[in-house]
Scaffold this active site. Structure first.
Site, PDB file in Angstrom:
ATOM      1  N   SER A   1       6.789   1.029  -2.803  1.00 53.20           N
ATOM      2  CA  SER A   1       8.095   1.558  -3.195  1.00 53.20           C
ATOM      3  C   SER A   1       8.657   2.631  -2.266  1.00 53.20           C
ATOM      4  O   SER A   1       9.800   3.066  -2.463  1.00 53.20           O
ATOM      5  CB  SER A   1       8.044   2.094  -4.630  1.00 53.20           C
TER       6      SER A   1
ATOM      7  N   LYS B   1       9.378  10.429  -1.975  1.00 50.76           N
ATOM      8  CA  LYS B   1       9.322   9.113  -2.634  1.00 50.76           C
ATOM      9  C   LYS B   1       7.875   8.651  -2.679  1.00 50.76           C
ATOM     10  O   LYS B   1       7.195   8.626  -1.650  1.00 50.76           O
ATOM     11  CB  LYS B   1      10.158   8.075  -1.876  1.00 50.76           C
ATOM     12  N   THR B   2       7.442   8.290  -3.863  1.00 48.30           N
ATOM     13  CA  THR B   2       6.094   7.734  -4.024  1.00 48.30           C
ATOM     14  C   THR B   2       6.131   6.220  -3.883  1.00 48.30           C
ATOM     15  O   THR B   2       7.190   5.600  -3.918  1.00 48.30           O
ATOM     16  CB  THR B   2       5.526   8.076  -5.413  1.00 48.30           C
ATOM     17  N   GLY B   3       4.950   5.658  -3.760  1.00 48.96           N
ATOM     18  CA  GLY B   3       4.793   4.205  -3.747  1.00 48.96           C
ATOM     19  C   GLY B   3       3.382   3.867  -4.158  1.00 48.96           C
ATOM     20  O   GLY B   3       2.439   4.545  -3.722  1.00 48.96           O
TER      21      GLY B   3
END
Length: 264
Positions: free
Chosen positions: A74, A212-214
């Protein structure tokens, strides 16, 4: 072929290989320092790249891992949002897409979303729909123009970044974020400012944290946290990945930023 020519070709090939994994983002030896943060990873494999944009100092944990290309999951939403805005597949960060009624893994996904809220909640369905609207041709064009990792979107227009064909290293992620900070990507300044604003996760008197994480949801075996932090003393970009979740990667990033007295 004489020895000097062979040496020159070999050197060029090595430089191309290193550039291809984002090694240039790590800078020269004199500008790169090792991060000693083994405890933060709690025995799990992972890496962190941290760069001070004021003086170009780079700090790296697990330099070899930092050059290894992995699926972005993501974190690709950052690039996807930029491309969506630039191609007018979405008007702005406030444009809402209606939820299709399909129940998904996380309750926060099961509602209408805007570009900004879907970034914040990491609602995959919204960005999959956005990618389909962008289309293969334009998506391929912009992923190539950005130089995003291995630039391989053959895994399907709505899934190539999810445990599929697209891969990028932590060093390349840091380089990508640095260009976004400086608004030096092949997008309008307005769209770059919009996406940076969408990435804000914490805003205090002395700092603004954008991130932003993923997470690789298929097995929770890969987690990312990428972004930058603006402080009174300058701006730092970072990229963390771990054999774990995005939540773990974010916790590590915040811990290191605090240890370095960047985040106060």
């Amino acid at each position: 072929m004489n020895r000097m020519r062979r040496f020159g070709i070999a050197s060029l090939a090595l430089l191309c290989l290193l550039a291809g994994t984002g090694a240039e983002a790590l800078g020269g030896k004199e500008n790169t320092k090792e991060l000693h943060i083994e405890e933060a990873f709690a025995g799990k494999e992972g890496t962190m790249v941290l760069k001070n944009l004021k003086n170009d100092k780079v700090y790296v944990y697990s330099k070899e891992r930092s050059k290894e290309r992995l699926t972005p999951e993501s974190t690709f939403k950052v690039a996807n949002a930029l491309i969506g805005l630039e191609t007018a597949a979405v008007r702005d960060e406030y444009e809402v897409k209606r939820w299709d009624g399909v129940e998904r893994e996380f309750e926060s996904w099961n509602r209408d979303h805007s570009l900004a809220s879907a970034m914040r909640e990491s609602a995959i369905w919204f960005y999959q729909d956005l990618a389909r609207m962008i289309g293969d041709k334009k998506m391929n064009e912009y992923v190539s123009r950005i130089g995003y990792g291995n630039q391989d979107i053959t895994g399907g227009i709505d899934s190539f970044w999810l445990d599929s064909s697209l891969r990028i290293s932590a060093a390349e992620q840091a380089d990508f974020i640095e260009k976004l900070v400086e608004e030096d990507l092949p997008f309008s300044q307005k769209n770059q400012k919009t996406v940076k604003r969408m990435m804000i996760q914490d805003e205090q008197d002395h700092f603004i944290l954008h991130g932003k994480t993923g997470t690789r949801l298929s097995d929770m075996g890969l987690g990312w946290y990428i972004g930058f932090i603006e402080t009174e003393k300058g701006t730092w970009v970072f990229a963390v990945n771990i054999d774990g979740s995005g939540t773990e990667a974010k916790s590590i990033a915040l811990e290191v930023l605090k240890e370095k007295k960047i985040l106060k």
